[in-house]
Design an enzyme around this catalytic site. Structure first.
Site, short mmCIF file in Angstrom:
data_model
loop_
_atom_site.label_atom_id
_atom_site.label_comp_id
_atom_site.label_asym_id
_atom_site.label_seq_id
_atom_site.Cartn_x
_atom_site.Cartn_y
_atom_site.Cartn_z
N LEU A 151 10.92 -20.38 -5.04
CA LEU A 151 10.02 -19.49 -4.30
C LEU A 151 8.60 -19.72 -4.80
O LEU A 151 8.37 -19.82 -6.01
CB LEU A 151 10.41 -18.02 -4.53
CG LEU A 151 9.47 -16.97 -3.92
CD1 LEU A 151 9.63 -16.92 -2.41
CD2 LEU A 151 9.71 -15.59 -4.52
N ASP B 195 0.83 -1.21 0.00
CA ASP B 195 0.00 0.00 0.00
C ASP B 195 0.87 1.26 0.00
O ASP B 195 1.98 1.26 0.51
CB ASP B 195 -0.92 -0.02 1.23
CG ASP B 195 -2.07 0.97 1.10
OD1 ASP B 195 -2.39 1.38 -0.03
OD2 ASP B 195 -2.66 1.34 2.14
N HIS C 170 2.05 3.13 -9.05
CA HIS C 170 1.84 1.70 -9.32
C HIS C 170 2.99 1.14 -10.17
O HIS C 170 3.47 0.04 -9.92
CB HIS C 170 0.50 1.46 -10.02
CG HIS C 170 -0.70 1.89 -9.22
ND1 HIS C 170 -0.81 1.64 -7.87
CD2 HIS C 170 -1.85 2.55 -9.57
CE1 HIS C 170 -1.97 2.13 -7.42
NE2 HIS C 170 -2.61 2.69 -8.44
C1 IPE Z 1 -5.45 -2.77 0.04
O1 IPE Z 1 -5.10 -1.44 -0.20
C2 IPE Z 1 -5.45 -3.55 -1.20
C3 IPE Z 1 -4.19 -3.69 -1.91
C4 IPE Z 1 -3.02 -3.24 -1.56
C5 IPE Z 1 -4.28 -4.41 -3.15
P1 IPE Z 1 -6.20 -0.30 -0.31
O2 IPE Z 1 -5.46 0.97 -0.45
O3 IPE Z 1 -7.18 -0.63 -1.36
O4 IPE Z 1 -6.92 -0.40 1.12
P2 IPE Z 1 -7.86 0.62 1.88
O5 IPE Z 1 -8.93 1.02 0.93
O6 IPE Z 1 -7.03 1.80 2.27
O7 IPE Z 1 -8.35 -0.14 3.06
C1 IPE Z 2 -1.75 0.17 -3.26
O1 IPE Z 2 -1.49 1.53 -3.33
C2 IPE Z 2 -1.97 -0.44 -4.63
C3 IPE Z 2 -3.35 -0.90 -4.87
C4 IPE Z 2 -4.33 -0.89 -4.03
C5 IPE Z 2 -3.60 -1.41 -6.20
P1 IPE Z 2 -2.66 2.59 -3.30
O2 IPE Z 2 -3.07 2.88 -4.70
O3 IPE Z 2 -3.74 2.14 -2.40
O4 IPE Z 2 -1.91 3.85 -2.69
P2 IPE Z 2 -2.49 4.88 -1.66
O5 IPE Z 2 -2.97 4.10 -0.47
O6 IPE Z 2 -3.60 5.61 -2.33
O7 IPE Z 2 -1.33 5.75 -1.35
MG MG Z 3 -4.13 2.43 -0.44
#
Ligand code: IPE
Ligand code: IPE
Ligand code: MG
Length: 262
Positions: free
Chosen positions: A139, A28, A45
């Site tokens: 792995l 995240d 990403h």
């Molecule tokens: C959780 O991250 C899902 C992934 C990393 C794939 P999110 O950014 O979607 O989670 P919330 O919405 O903050 O809980």
């Molecule tokens: C996690 O990073 C990746 C996915 C959920 C696909 P985020 O896109 O949730 O990044 P933040 O949380 O908005 O910074």
């Molecule tokens: Mg996020």
């Protein structure tokens, strides 16, 4: 690996080691990483894919046999359509670019989640990559895509009920073979980057006795030092599985195993 390693942590005490056998990560913070640099969220990403590559390498170097990465949750469809379609394309491009290299490095690749919502192109690529790497052992890499912990428990229950093996009672032993990660031991260490302290519907069942580690580091910044800090934190934990600390220093046999429940 001994079969006993794969027993449910609530039914028997898993074998212990200083290094996690199974590391599960919520990657995240990509969007915030990009925003801090005045870049579009999706740039985060793209950078995140590099961290994935580095994390795979570190797991192999540190002797961690199972790595599971949360790439797209069942709730991430709620994001703006442009971001969702960017993520799907990134998944396709990453597969095109990385599968051969993963295979050469002895990595077994699997995807868990409800693939029915993905394009046929993507699901075909996933199935091909899984078949190609099926005999690799360096792995076990699992990508959770359109995955949700509740979905997993429900799909397992429904498959058990439809299996013909159902004898009127849903038990742990009957259900666990139908969970989507039945091939792996339960995670020893869970890491979430990006500062949020929640599970966000990741591996709900499997995290019952997992050590949780949350870091403010954003996923694109999760480098070797940050990775090792998580391992060091794990190394210092006392995993009691319901027992007392004293029992760990003068071990008594696991009653579950003794009674034949294990
Ligand atoms: C959780 O991250 C899902 C992934 C990393 C794939 P999110 O950014 O979607 O989670 P919330 O919405 O903050 O809980
Ligand atoms: C996690 O990073 C990746 C996915 C959920 C696909 P985020 O896109 O949730 O990044 P933040 O949380 O908005 O910074
Ligand atoms: Mg996020």
């Amino acid at each position: 690996m001994a079969k006993s390693s794969f027993l449910s942590s609530t039914r028997a005490i898993p074998e212990r080691s200083g290094v996690p056998r199974h590391l599960a990560i919520i990657m995240d913070g990509n969007g915030r990483w990009a925003r801090k640099r005045f870049l579009p969220r999706v740039a985060g990403h793209s950078r995140g894919v590099e961290t994935v590559r580095n994390t795979i390498k570190l797991c192999i170097e540190r002797g961690i046999p199972y790595l599971t990465l949360f790439a797209f949750s069942s709730e991430n469809w709620r994001r703006p359509p442009d971001e969702v379609s960017f993520l799907m394309q990134l998944f396709v491009r990453s597969l095109q670019k990385e599968v051969e290299r993963m295979h050469e490095n002895g990595i077994r690749f699997r995807v868990i989640g409800d693939l029915s919502r993905f394009d046929a192109t993507l699901t075909d690529m996933i199935r091909e990559a899984e078949a190609l790497t099926a005999n690799n052992t360096a792995l076990e890499l699992t990508i959770a895509a359109n995955y949700g912990g509740r979905w997993d428990i429900l799909q397992a229950t429904n498959r058990l009920l439809a299996s013909g093996e159902f004898d009127g009672e849903v038990t742990e032993a009957a259900l666990t073979p139908y969970l989507s990660m039945a091939y792996a031991p339960e995670p020893d260490l869970f890491v979430r980057t990006g500062g949020e302290t929640r599970i966000s519907n990741f591996l709900l069942w499997q995290l019952a006795y997992t050590e949780l580690y949350f870091t403010d580091t954003l996923w694109p910044d999760f480098d070797e030092k940050a990775f090792d800090a998580a391992l060091t934190s794990f190394g210092g934990r006392e995993r009691r599985y319901g027992r007392t600390s004293e029992q760990l220093t003068s071990p008594t046999p696991d009653p579950d195993r003794q009674s034949g429940n294990a």
